[in-house]
Enzyme design. Structure first.
Site, PDB file in Angstrom:
ATOM      1  N   THR A 249       7.435   2.362  -3.144  1.00  0.00           N
ATOM      2  CA  THR A 249       7.166   3.455  -1.885  1.00  0.00           C
ATOM      3  C   THR A 249       8.600   3.773  -1.241  1.00  0.00           C
ATOM      4  O   THR A 249       8.905   4.498  -0.930  1.00  0.00           O
ATOM      5  CB  THR A 249       6.282   2.580  -1.024  1.00  0.00           C
ATOM      6  OG1 THR A 249       5.102   2.513  -1.648  1.00  0.00           O
ATOM      7  CG2 THR A 249       5.977   3.425   0.244  1.00  0.00           C
TER       8      THR A 249
ATOM      9  N   LYS B 202       2.409  -9.198  -5.899  1.00  0.00           N
ATOM     10  CA  LYS B 202       3.336  -8.757  -4.511  1.00  0.00           C
ATOM     11  C   LYS B 202       2.057  -8.845  -3.387  1.00  0.00           C
ATOM     12  O   LYS B 202       1.184  -7.732  -3.359  1.00  0.00           O
ATOM     13  CB  LYS B 202       3.986  -7.424  -4.607  1.00  0.00           C
ATOM     14  CG  LYS B 202       4.426  -7.069  -3.103  1.00  0.00           C
ATOM     15  CD  LYS B 202       5.455  -5.638  -3.567  1.00  0.00           C
ATOM     16  CE  LYS B 202       6.029  -5.065  -1.878  1.00  0.00           C
ATOM     17  NZ  LYS B 202       6.806  -3.877  -2.103  1.00  0.00           N
TER      18      LYS B 202
ATOM     19  N   TYR C 171       0.418  -5.209  -7.034  1.00  0.00           N
ATOM     20  CA  TYR C 171       0.539  -4.961  -5.593  1.00  0.00           C
ATOM     21  C   TYR C 171      -0.478  -4.702  -5.025  1.00  0.00           C
ATOM     22  O   TYR C 171      -1.300  -3.687  -4.876  1.00  0.00           O
ATOM     23  CB  TYR C 171       1.774  -3.804  -5.724  1.00  0.00           C
ATOM     24  CG  TYR C 171       2.330  -3.506  -4.450  1.00  0.00           C
ATOM     25  CD1 TYR C 171       2.119  -4.008  -3.127  1.00  0.00           C
ATOM     26  CD2 TYR C 171       2.851  -2.171  -4.455  1.00  0.00           C
ATOM     27  CE1 TYR C 171       2.780  -3.755  -2.071  1.00  0.00           C
ATOM     28  CE2 TYR C 171       3.654  -1.810  -3.302  1.00  0.00           C
ATOM     29  CZ  TYR C 171       3.488  -2.475  -1.995  1.00  0.00           C
ATOM     30  OH  TYR C 171       4.249  -2.260  -0.714  1.00  0.00           O
TER      31      TYR C 171
ATOM     32  N   TYR D 269      -6.070   5.822  -1.303  1.00  0.00           N
ATOM     33  CA  TYR D 269      -6.936   7.011  -0.652  1.00  0.00           C
ATOM     34  C   TYR D 269      -8.315   6.846  -1.187  1.00  0.00           C
ATOM     35  O   TYR D 269      -9.158   7.036  -0.271  1.00  0.00           O
ATOM     36  CB  TYR D 269      -6.399   8.432  -1.028  1.00  0.00           C
ATOM     37  CG  TYR D 269      -6.991   9.397  -0.362  1.00  0.00           C
ATOM     38  CD1 TYR D 269      -6.767   9.566   0.891  1.00  0.00           C
ATOM     39  CD2 TYR D 269      -7.887  10.445  -1.262  1.00  0.00           C
ATOM     40  CE1 TYR D 269      -7.685  10.843   1.672  1.00  0.00           C
ATOM     41  CE2 TYR D 269      -8.349  11.531  -0.522  1.00  0.00           C
ATOM     42  CZ  TYR D 269      -8.427  11.719   0.734  1.00  0.00           C
ATOM     43  OH  TYR D 269      -8.905  12.657   1.459  1.00  0.00           O
TER      44      TYR D 269
ATOM     45  N   ILE E 293       9.862  -9.184  -1.988  1.00  0.00           N
ATOM     46  CA  ILE E 293      10.096  -7.843  -2.383  1.00  0.00           C
ATOM     47  C   ILE E 293      10.353  -6.997  -1.043  1.00  0.00           C
ATOM     48  O   ILE E 293       9.509  -6.664  -0.229  1.00  0.00           O
ATOM     49  CB  ILE E 293       9.047  -7.254  -3.288  1.00  0.00           C
ATOM     50  CG1 ILE E 293       9.005  -7.948  -4.430  1.00  0.00           C
ATOM     51  CG2 ILE E 293       9.743  -5.776  -3.578  1.00  0.00           C
ATOM     52  CD1 ILE E 293       7.947  -7.320  -5.630  1.00  0.00           C
TER      53      ILE E 293
ATOM     54  N   ARG F  16      -1.337   0.564   3.343  1.00  0.00           N
ATOM     55  CA  ARG F  16      -1.064   1.919   2.924  1.00  0.00           C
ATOM     56  C   ARG F  16      -2.010   2.325   1.940  1.00  0.00           C
ATOM     57  O   ARG F  16      -2.169   3.698   2.042  1.00  0.00           O
ATOM     58  CB  ARG F  16       0.305   1.819   2.093  1.00  0.00           C
ATOM     59  CG  ARG F  16       1.613   1.854   2.967  1.00  0.00           C
ATOM     60  CD  ARG F  16       2.909   2.153   2.438  1.00  0.00           C
ATOM     61  NE  ARG F  16       3.913   2.188   3.021  1.00  0.00           N
ATOM     62  CZ  ARG F  16       4.440   3.180   3.322  1.00  0.00           C
ATOM     63  NH1 ARG F  16       4.101   4.370   2.866  1.00  0.00           N
ATOM     64  NH2 ARG F  16       5.763   3.456   3.759  1.00  0.00           N
TER      65      ARG F  16
END
Length: 318
Positions: A63, A180, A151, A126, A229, A156
């Site tokens: 990202t 992550k 992840y 989404y 990260i 987000r």
């Protein structure tokens, strides 16, 4: 019982560099100011900066790297540039996740063929898949053969991959080598560790746990995590390496001492959508010529310039 999964043969298969504990940078992708084409010489300078600073791992095309705004050919060249400079010197993680499993597969195979060491796959955003859909998504990706980092960033994506789902994914594919966790909830370290150690055959699943939240990364590591990260590492690589490695050694006093000047920066690097602030900060301290991201992102709002100036000054970066 963990299911066996084979790795596809490729030119990169026998030279994969294992992930390291410590500070992995979620690397920005520098752009040329007028054209917003990728500035590859600037990318090379950033890679050298991190190798010189002792950064423990590279995460490109995530990202923070604006991967969703890059073409397939641009992705290929970013990977090639990174591999040419860094292969065998520092682990190279490539962001491969997106909403469409077909594109995830293509990204993973591209990363493998171009010489990456590991891929990062995010929860599909989404569409908010159910937990069983997440299990299928991650295990299908991992079964392509590359070491895979799962992840989880619900802020987000709109979906939270639960500790139980993470555990099931790790049980089903030995290619899932790390997680992550970007929830900011450090209690998840204990929850995930407990599940990974409680397997039927008595063999603990060896999976690295990385924080994806700079503000809580030191605490995450002190609670038993393996590193971070980091967005902050783009501009404070030395300090992040030192703070995280102190935490990994259990030296809370030193880790917190090193981290204290960075706390305002951890916060203000998210005053607007990532990577807008960190690219501005990288330009401000002279790491790149231009901090402008690609549309639909935009240059940092003028009202935040003084905010970031204060944070950079507190961190001793200006």
């Amino acid at each position: 019982m963990r299911r066996k999964t084979s790795r596809l043969s490729s030119t990169n298969e026998n030279i994969l560099m294992p992930l390291a504990r410590g500070s992995t940078v979620a690397l920005i992708t520098p752009m040329i100011p007028d054209t917003l084409e990728i500035d590859y010489p600037a990318l090379e300078r950033l890679l050298k900066y991190h190798m010189d600073a002792g950064t423990d791992g590279l995460c490109i095309l995530g990202t923070t790297g604006e991967a969703s705004l890059l073409s397939k050919n641009e992705r290929k060249k970013v990977i090639q540039t990174t591999v040419e400079m860094c292969k065998g010197k520092i682990p190279i993680m490539v962001g491969a996740g997106t909403i469409d499993p077909t594109t995830v597969k293509a990204n993973i195979l591209q990363a493998r063929d171009e010489g990456a060491d590991v891929v990062l796959v995010v929860t599909p955003y989404y569409v908010k898949p159910p937990q069983r859909g997440l299990i299928r998504h991650f295990t299908t990706a991992a079964d392509l053969g590359m070491p895979t980092v799962l992840y989880n960033v619900p802020g987000r994506t709109g979906v939270d991959c639960s500790p139980e789902t993470i555990f099931k994914c790790c049980c089903l594919s030995r290619n899932i080598v790390a997680v992550k966790e970007a929830t900011g909830d450090v209690s998840r370290v204990h929850k995930i560790r407990a599940l990974l150690s409680d397997v039927e055959d008595g063999e603990e699943l060896k999976v690295l746990l990385y924080s994806g939240d700079d503000a809580t990364s030191v605490d995450f590591c002190l609670q038993g995590g393996d590193g971070c990260i980091s967005v902050t590492a783009n501009v404070a690589a030395n300090a992040m390496h030192a703070a995280i490695n102190a935490a990994l050694k259990g030296d809370a006093e030193l880790a917190n001492k090193i981290n204290a000047p960075l706390e305002l920066l951890h916060d203000k690097l998210f005053c607007e959508s990532n990577p807008i602030p960190v690219k501005w900060a990288a330009e401000r301290i002279g790491l790149i010529e231009s901090g402008i991201p690609r549309p639909p992102l935009d240059a940092l709002d003028d009202k935040f310039h003084s905010v970031l100036e204060e944070a950079l000054a507190a961190a001793g970066l200006i």
